[in-house]
Design an enzyme around this catalytic site. Structure first.
Site, mmCIF file in Angstrom:
data_model
loop_
_atom_site.group_PDB
_atom_site.id
_atom_site.type_symbol
_atom_site.label_atom_id
_atom_site.label_comp_id
_atom_site.label_asym_id
_atom_site.label_seq_id
_atom_site.Cartn_x
_atom_site.Cartn_y
_atom_site.Cartn_z
ATOM 1 N N CYS A 144 0.689 -1.097 0.206
ATOM 2 C CA CYS A 144 0.074 0.097 -0.025
ATOM 3 C C CYS A 144 0.965 1.240 0.078
ATOM 4 O O CYS A 144 0.639 2.315 0.900
ATOM 5 C CB CYS A 144 -0.831 0.071 1.071
ATOM 6 S SG CYS A 144 -0.441 -0.723 2.568
ATOM 7 N N GLY A 145 2.150 1.264 -0.764
ATOM 8 C CA GLY A 145 2.634 2.298 -0.930
ATOM 9 C C GLY A 145 3.486 2.585 0.515
ATOM 10 O O GLY A 145 3.787 2.102 0.978
#
Lengths: 133, 298
Positions: B91-92
């Site tokens: 998720c980055g």
């Protein structure tokens, strides 16, 4: 202003009721109290029971709350409920199942703390059934 | 120069990666919508509770009998950090942001000579902090976000924190998490839970606006009894809010990260396909030259 109370009922999950009403009757821990406009500032615990919202001279809606807190100021009334059920969409079978489950928990509770918590759940479930009766 | 077969294999592998990231993006987008609604629905309660607690604190504040959860132990030697992150990655920079913020905070507190304890909520927070601060981590709670986040779960953490506080294991408790700002932005937030921070600007603003002193409340039953109920509950509520905010932020971050990944995969496929076609054309040309020059030689 002054002839209506801004009433708000919130549970941790959502805002259940917000609007201007004539009067609210809240089940305080020391007894029920009605909130009319210009009520003196008050903070109270709420016991499991029914909040009656009065609108236009009659009871508009009845909402069951499983305890919480109420904050009253001259122009608004805020109830923070642990859990709230609108009695209009009450489900008797569900409530009875809940009571049975809570009673079973009391029976199998091992520590004092567990037992107390379960006992509380029973009294909430009982109050809910009583309220709907 | 890679052979045609190698290129074909690369292309098909990037294509299947792209399918996965595109699917993850869509899953995150649908989860985001629900999570965002839930987080926004929980805000009113937390805000009202803070306001009520603020007025109670103003009424009781300073008196010697005030509960410790409100006024603190008077010391600030041991800090407990509750680090809220996601259980899963991809998720980055979402988890990295919290971990980095927490690490800075720990280092700062340590530099001030304080003792620090860490309670991780979410697996990734533990993974990130384990390397530097393994000895400080008290416990990790994970798996909360597998299903819908329930208030009971947050309340259980709150009860546990309150219990640790009652046992004198720490003096100050702060929760750090990513606050959901929009679908593409999360904001690192550190919120002090114990002792209850003095009500910030809003109270002062109200007073200035109305030009009247704060209303004097009646209490039913007494302040102490209400506070005894309200304070532990407030812990649960604030934790619940941070969990929901963090979960919504996670989905948003994942959606953005997967969107990027899908686009990058698309670009890569384009490049590889071009490369593949050129290589194929080069082979054909070479073969034709070979045939022609072979025929001429005869």
């Amino acid at each position: 202003m002054a002839d209506k109370v801004a009433f708000e009922l919130v549970s941790p999950a959502r805002l259940l009721f917000a609007g201007e009403v004539d009067m609210v009757v809240v089940p305080g821990s020391e007894g029920d109290f009605g909130v009319l406009p210009n009520h003196s500032p008050l903070i109270s615990l709420v016991r499991p029971g029914v909040i009656a919202v009065h609108e236009g001279g009659k009871v508009g809606s009845r909402i069951f709350v499983a305890g919480g807190f109420a904050e009253v100021t001259p122009d608004r009334c805020t109830v923070l409920a642990e859990e709230a059920v609108n009695l209009a969409d009450f489900d008797r079978a569900k409530a009875e199942a809940r009571l049975t489950a809570a009673r079973a928990k009391v029976a199998e509770a091992e520590t004092e703390a567990d037992k107390a918590a379960a006992q509380r759940a029973v009294s909430i479930a009982e109050a809910l059934l009583a309220a709907a009766a | 120069m890679p052979s045609l077969k190698d290129l074909r294999i690369r292309i098909s592998s990037v294509k299947s990666t792209q399918k996965i990231t595109a699917a993850m993006k869509m899953v995150a987008a649908s989860k985001l919508k629900r999570a965002q609604e839930q987080a926004e629905a929980a805000r009113p309660y937390a805000e009202r509770m803070e306001r009520m607690l603020g007025s109670l604190a103003a009424a009781v504040g300073g008196s010697a009998g005030a509960p410790k959860l409100l006024s603190g132990t008077g010391a600030s030697n041991v800090h407990l950090l509750v680090v809220v992150t996601a259980d899963r990655g991809l998720c980055g920079g979402f988890n990295g942001q919290v971990v980095r913020g927490a690490r800075n905070l720990v280092n700062r507190l340590k530099a001030e000579g304080k003792e620090v304890k860490i309670l991780c909520v979410g697996r990734k927070g533990r993974d990130g902090l384990k390397r530097d601060f393994a000895s400080l981590i008290v416990d990790t709670i994970e798996g909360l976000t597998k299903r819908e986040i329930r208030f009971d779960a947050a309340d259980a953490i709150g009860t546990r924190v309150a219990g640790m506080f009652a046992d004198g294991e720490f003096d100050v408790c702060t929760v750090v998490y990513n606050r959901f700002k929009s679908a593409i932005a999360q904001e690192f937030t550190a919120q002090q839970l114990i002792p209850f921070p003095p009500p910030p600007a809003p109270a002062a603003e109200d007073e200035a606006k109305a030009g009247q002193p704060q209303a004097v409340y009646e209490f039913e039953p007494e302040e102490e009894a209400i506070l005894a109920d309200l304070l532990p509950r407030n812990l649960g509520v604030q934790l619940y809010r941070s969990l929901l905010e963090s979960y919504a932020g996670e989905q948003g971050a994942r959606m953005a990260a997967m969107d990027n990944a899908t686009r990058n995969a698309g670009e890569m496929i384009g490049r590889l396909t071009l490369n593949y076609n050129r290589t194929r054309q080069a082979t054909i040309t070479r073969e034709m030259i070979e045939i022609v020059s072979g025929a001429e030689a005869v």
